[in-house]
Design an enzyme around this catalytic site. Structure first.
Site, PDB file in Angstrom:
ATOM      1  N   SER A 138       0.785  -1.404  -0.048  1.00 48.82           N
ATOM      2  CA  SER A 138       0.117  -0.096   0.020  1.00 48.82           C
ATOM      3  C   SER A 138       0.912   1.265  -0.094  1.00 48.82           C
ATOM      4  O   SER A 138       1.947   1.434   0.556  1.00 48.82           O
ATOM      5  CB  SER A 138      -0.952  -0.074   1.130  1.00 48.82           C
ATOM      6  N   TYR A 162      -1.309  -0.543  10.634  1.00 46.90           N
ATOM      7  CA  TYR A 162      -1.407  -1.112   9.279  1.00 46.90           C
ATOM      8  C   TYR A 162      -0.149  -0.898   8.468  1.00 46.90           C
ATOM      9  O   TYR A 162       0.226  -2.081   7.840  1.00 46.90           O
ATOM     10  CB  TYR A 162      -2.813  -0.399   8.849  1.00 46.90           C
ATOM     11  N   LYS A 166       2.441  -3.535   6.527  1.00 42.43           N
ATOM     12  CA  LYS A 166       2.742  -3.851   5.028  1.00 42.43           C
ATOM     13  C   LYS A 166       4.213  -3.738   5.041  1.00 42.43           C
ATOM     14  O   LYS A 166       4.933  -4.456   4.121  1.00 42.43           O
ATOM     15  CB  LYS A 166       1.934  -2.678   4.224  1.00 42.43           C
TER      16      LYS A 166
HETATM   17  P1  NAD Z   1     -11.223  -6.530   1.314  1.00 39.44           P
HETATM   18  O1  NAD Z   1     -11.432  -6.367   2.855  1.00 39.44           O
HETATM   19  O2  NAD Z   1     -12.459  -6.160   0.376  1.00 39.44           O
HETATM   20  O3  NAD Z   1     -10.325  -7.908   0.967  1.00 39.44           O
HETATM   21  C1  NAD Z   1      -9.741  -8.757   1.814  1.00 39.44           C
HETATM   22  C2  NAD Z   1     -10.235 -10.014   1.694  1.00 39.44           C
HETATM   23  O4  NAD Z   1      -9.281 -11.013   2.638  1.00 39.44           O
HETATM   24  C3  NAD Z   1     -11.705 -10.276   2.313  1.00 39.44           C
HETATM   25  O5  NAD Z   1     -12.180 -10.865   1.282  1.00 39.44           O
HETATM   26  C4  NAD Z   1     -11.454 -10.742   3.356  1.00 39.44           C
HETATM   27  O6  NAD Z   1     -12.764 -11.541   3.873  1.00 39.44           O
HETATM   28  C5  NAD Z   1     -10.175 -11.756   3.459  1.00 39.44           C
HETATM   29  N1  NAD Z   1      -9.358 -11.792   4.740  1.00 39.44           N
HETATM   30  C6  NAD Z   1      -9.246 -10.975   5.720  1.00 39.44           C
HETATM   31  N2  NAD Z   1      -8.633 -11.745   6.485  1.00 39.44           N
HETATM   32  C7  NAD Z   1      -8.350 -13.074   6.414  1.00 39.44           C
HETATM   33  C8  NAD Z   1      -7.726 -13.957   6.816  1.00 39.44           C
HETATM   34  N3  NAD Z   1      -7.242 -14.068   7.954  1.00 39.44           N
HETATM   35  N4  NAD Z   1      -7.665 -14.992   6.098  1.00 39.44           N
HETATM   36  C9  NAD Z   1      -8.248 -15.401   5.022  1.00 39.44           C
HETATM   37  N5  NAD Z   1      -8.937 -14.287   4.216  1.00 39.44           N
HETATM   38  C10 NAD Z   1      -8.901 -13.060   4.919  1.00 39.44           C
HETATM   39  O7  NAD Z   1      -9.854  -5.543   1.184  1.00 39.44           O
HETATM   40  P2  NAD Z   1      -9.419  -4.952  -0.324  1.00 39.44           P
HETATM   41  O8  NAD Z   1      -9.748  -3.436  -0.484  1.00 39.44           O
HETATM   42  O9  NAD Z   1      -9.978  -5.772  -1.560  1.00 39.44           O
HETATM   43  O10 NAD Z   1      -7.828  -4.969  -0.134  1.00 39.44           O
HETATM   44  C11 NAD Z   1      -7.110  -6.557  -0.602  1.00 39.44           C
HETATM   45  C12 NAD Z   1      -5.740  -6.032  -0.140  1.00 39.44           C
HETATM   46  O11 NAD Z   1      -5.237  -4.862  -1.080  1.00 39.44           O
HETATM   47  C13 NAD Z   1      -5.386  -5.931   1.259  1.00 39.44           C
HETATM   48  O12 NAD Z   1      -4.201  -6.743   1.450  1.00 39.44           O
HETATM   49  C14 NAD Z   1      -4.881  -4.365   1.414  1.00 39.44           C
HETATM   50  O13 NAD Z   1      -4.471  -4.007   2.577  1.00 39.44           O
HETATM   51  C15 NAD Z   1      -4.473  -4.060   0.126  1.00 39.44           C
HETATM   52  N6  NAD Z   1      -4.736  -2.705  -0.396  1.00 39.44           N
HETATM   53  C16 NAD Z   1      -5.906  -1.973  -0.448  1.00 39.44           C
HETATM   54  C17 NAD Z   1      -6.504  -0.770  -0.499  1.00 39.44           C
HETATM   55  C18 NAD Z   1      -7.652  -0.077  -0.751  1.00 39.44           C
HETATM   56  O14 NAD Z   1      -7.881   0.895  -0.563  1.00 39.44           O
HETATM   57  N7  NAD Z   1      -8.745  -1.148  -0.914  1.00 39.44           N
HETATM   58  C19 NAD Z   1      -5.219   0.009  -0.858  1.00 39.44           C
HETATM   59  C20 NAD Z   1      -3.839  -0.528  -0.565  1.00 39.44           C
HETATM   60  C21 NAD Z   1      -3.697  -1.943  -0.451  1.00 39.44           C
HETATM   61  C1  WQD Z   2      -9.051   9.603   0.865  1.00 40.78           C
HETATM   62  C2  WQD Z   2      -9.219  11.334   1.331  1.00 40.78           C
HETATM   63  C3  WQD Z   2      -9.263  11.687   3.750  1.00 40.78           C
HETATM   64  C4  WQD Z   2     -13.039   9.776   4.526  1.00 40.78           C
HETATM   65  C5  WQD Z   2      -6.326   4.747   3.075  1.00 40.78           C
HETATM   66  C6  WQD Z   2      -4.833   3.805   3.340  1.00 40.78           C
HETATM   67  C7  WQD Z   2      -4.217   3.457   2.291  1.00 40.78           C
HETATM   68  C8  WQD Z   2      -5.055   2.598   1.199  1.00 40.78           C
HETATM   69  C9  WQD Z   2      -6.257   3.838   1.006  1.00 40.78           C
HETATM   70  C10 WQD Z   2      -5.040   0.676   2.124  1.00 40.78           C
HETATM   71  C11 WQD Z   2      -8.246  11.614   2.616  1.00 40.78           C
HETATM   72  C12 WQD Z   2     -10.684  11.927   3.059  1.00 40.78           C
HETATM   73  C13 WQD Z   2     -12.088  10.150   4.051  1.00 40.78           C
HETATM   74  C14 WQD Z   2     -13.988  10.417   5.070  1.00 40.78           C
HETATM   75  C15 WQD Z   2     -12.686  12.448   4.203  1.00 40.78           C
HETATM   76  N1  WQD Z   2      -5.715   1.554   1.855  1.00 40.78           N
HETATM   77  N2  WQD Z   2     -11.843  11.738   3.838  1.00 40.78           N
HETATM   78  N3  WQD Z   2     -13.934  12.081   4.932  1.00 40.78           N
HETATM   79  O1  WQD Z   2      -6.396   7.757   3.737  1.00 40.78           O
HETATM   80  O2  WQD Z   2      -5.670   8.190   1.398  1.00 40.78           O
HETATM   81  O3  WQD Z   2      -5.595   5.899   2.154  1.00 40.78           O
HETATM   82  O4  WQD Z   2      -7.003   3.892   2.031  1.00 40.78           O
HETATM   83  O5  WQD Z   2      -4.007   0.301   1.843  1.00 40.78           O
HETATM   84  O6  WQD Z   2      -3.399   2.589   2.577  1.00 40.78           O
HETATM   85  O7  WQD Z   2      -4.085   4.787   4.156  1.00 40.78           O
HETATM   86  O8  WQD Z   2      -7.855   6.848   1.899  1.00 40.78           O
HETATM   87  O9  WQD Z   2     -10.162   6.776   1.576  1.00 40.78           O
HETATM   88  O10 WQD Z   2      -9.420   7.062   3.773  1.00 40.78           O
HETATM   89  O11 WQD Z   2      -9.049   9.008   2.435  1.00 40.78           O
HETATM   90  O12 WQD Z   2     -12.530  13.754   3.931  1.00 40.78           O
HETATM   91  O13 WQD Z   2     -15.053  10.393   5.673  1.00 40.78           O
HETATM   92  O14 WQD Z   2     -10.553  11.273   1.825  1.00 40.78           O
HETATM   93  O15 WQD Z   2      -8.784  12.700   4.420  1.00 40.78           O
HETATM   94  O16 WQD Z   2      -7.854  12.872   2.179  1.00 40.78           O
HETATM   95  P1  WQD Z   2      -6.478   7.463   2.583  1.00 40.78           P
HETATM   96  P2  WQD Z   2      -9.266   7.393   2.365  1.00 40.78           P
END
Ligand code: NAD
Ligand code: WQD
Length: 338
Positions: A138, A162, A166
């Site tokens: 991330s 978190y 990562k």
């Molecule tokens: P999500 O929560 O929708 O998907 C994660 C999946 O993992 C879910 O289906 C959940 O049920 C499963 N899971 C959680 N814990 C588990 C466990 N212990 N064993 C087996 N399955 C488990 O999240 P997402 O948004 O699809 O994110 C997927 C990956 O991408 C994550 O690793 C997240 O950290 C990373 N990521 C997401 C974002 C984002 O903004 N969505 C950004 C950067 C990185």
């Molecule tokens: C986006 C913008 C908030 C909620 C996080 C994780 C990152 C990745 C994506 C997993 C920011 C603003 C948000 C609200 C708001 N996930 N906001 N009101 O913080 O960029 O990133 O999610 O890995 O690792 O850190 O994403 O969607 O939370 O926020 O004003 O109720 O929206 O301040 O500027 P962020 P976000």
């Protein structure tokens, strides 16, 4: 050359879009998910989408319910695959916990699922001589590491548990590569802010519990589930005073996984870390305005105080990933909001 891929967390928001893309490309999938933050219904939805495009072979998706911290659970998936003569060629590791706020309340839970779960997966992979992995990292690992746009070579400086988990998994992958660099093929993808959904509308982001990210919150306001969105701060040092982020369409993100997996499967060995974003920054107000315009809805919002740990601007230097993966995101903010 049908390839067999294990996708952990394949039922989730990003995982479901990746599954769709890989099925369309003819990969054979094994899915491991606990359904903690997703539902099995997603696989019926995938079948529906693929049925419509007449492109689906039911045998190609094998779903296993369990926890990545359970060695036997993962071992059994590798065993079943090899019993069917479909030894796993590569793993896409998405399963894990992703809430920054929850990670500050319960850090040991986050370390256990994300880090111990990943170590467990790596052990099972090694025991089965599978040494090809794409890992979902991330942009949060950059924290407030200074130079923007964030480059993969920046020093990383996560500022929440978190992000620490990562960054730690990235380090473990590096250690593993260094211990046996001739045979591992590793690609760490640092996602920026994935939003949007497959154009069919049949899959998308539908987290269990209260969302924390902006896009599912906007969707809840749009659909009447929530009265308004609280915008965190209006005096940030940005063009309009609200934070700027690098939003990327989840379908583009899924496509980057196809490219990255194809790259790994061709490589003899490699250890890559790539940003996956669009390389553009969009403010919260611009995102809201675009959402209102393309969907013809009003999103009520109110400014509130800044959120702990937010940074004003985050966006990716995408030059390395565009070059190595020979890929570019196709969709713009309007497409993401539609
Ligand atoms: P999500 O929560 O929708 O998907 C994660 C999946 O993992 C879910 O289906 C959940 O049920 C499963 N899971 C959680 N814990 C588990 C466990 N212990 N064993 C087996 N399955 C488990 O999240 P997402 O948004 O699809 O994110 C997927 C990956 O991408 C994550 O690793 C997240 O950290 C990373 N990521 C997401 C974002 C984002 O903004 N969505 C950004 C950067 C990185
Ligand atoms: C986006 C913008 C908030 C909620 C996080 C994780 C990152 C990745 C994506 C997993 C920011 C603003 C948000 C609200 C708001 N996930 N906001 N009101 O913080 O960029 O990133 O999610 O890995 O690792 O850190 O994403 O969607 O939370 O926020 O004003 O109720 O929206 O301040 O500027 P962020 P976000």
């Amino acid at each position: 050359n049908l390839k067999n891929i294990l996708i952990t967390g394949g039922a989730g928001f990003i995982g479901s879009h990746i599954c769709l893309n890989f099925l369309e490309q003819g990969f054979n999938l094994y899915i491991a998910d606990s359904f903690l933050n997703s539902s099995k219904e997603v696989f019926n939805r995938l079948k529906n989408i693929l049925d419509i495009s007449n492109n689906y072979d039911v045998k190609k998706i094998n779903v296993f319910e369990g926890d990545i911290r359970n060695y036997k659970f993962l071992e059994n998936i590798f065993l079943e695959a090899s019993n069917k003569n479909e030894a796993i060629d590569g793993v896409i590791h998405l399963a894990g916990l992703k809430s920054v706020f929850e990670s500050t309340l319960d850090p040991t839970y986050y370390w256990d699922v994300n880090v111990n779960g990943s170590i467990n997966l790596l052990k099972v992979m090694m025991a089965n001589n599978c040494k090809t992995i794409l890992f979902s990292s991330s942009a949060t690992v950059y924290g407030n590491s200074g130079e923007i746009p964030f480059k993969e070579s920046n020093l990383i400086n996560p500022i929440n548990p978190y992000g620490e988990t990562k960054a730690t998994i990235e380090k473990i992958l590096n250690n593993i590569f260094n211990s046996d660099s001739k045979s591992w093929r590793i690609c760490v993808l640092r996602y920026f802010n994935p939003i949007g959904a497959h154009p069919s509308g049949m899959i998308g982001e539908n987290p269990n519990g209260t969302p924390e990210n902006i896009f599912p919150l906007i969707l809840q306001v749009a659909s009447g589930l929530r009265k308004k969105l609280f915008v965190f701060g209006n005096d940030w040092p940005t063009q309009d005073g609200t934070c700027e982020r690098d939003y990327i369409h989840v379908v583009d993100l899924a496509q980057a996984h196809i490219k990255a997996m194809q790259y790994l499967l061709k490589a003899k060995n490699c250890n890559l870390t790539l940003n996956v974003g669009k390389g553009l920054s969009t403010s919260v107000l611009d995102l809201l305005k675009t959402f209102e315009k393309v969907n013809n809805v009003k999103i009520n919002f109110e400014f509130t105080s800044k959120r702990d740990g937010d940074i004003p601007i985050s966006f990716a230097d995408t030059s390395l990933s565009f070059k190595i993966l020979n890929w570019k995101p196709k969709y713009n903010i309007e497409d993401m909001c539609k």
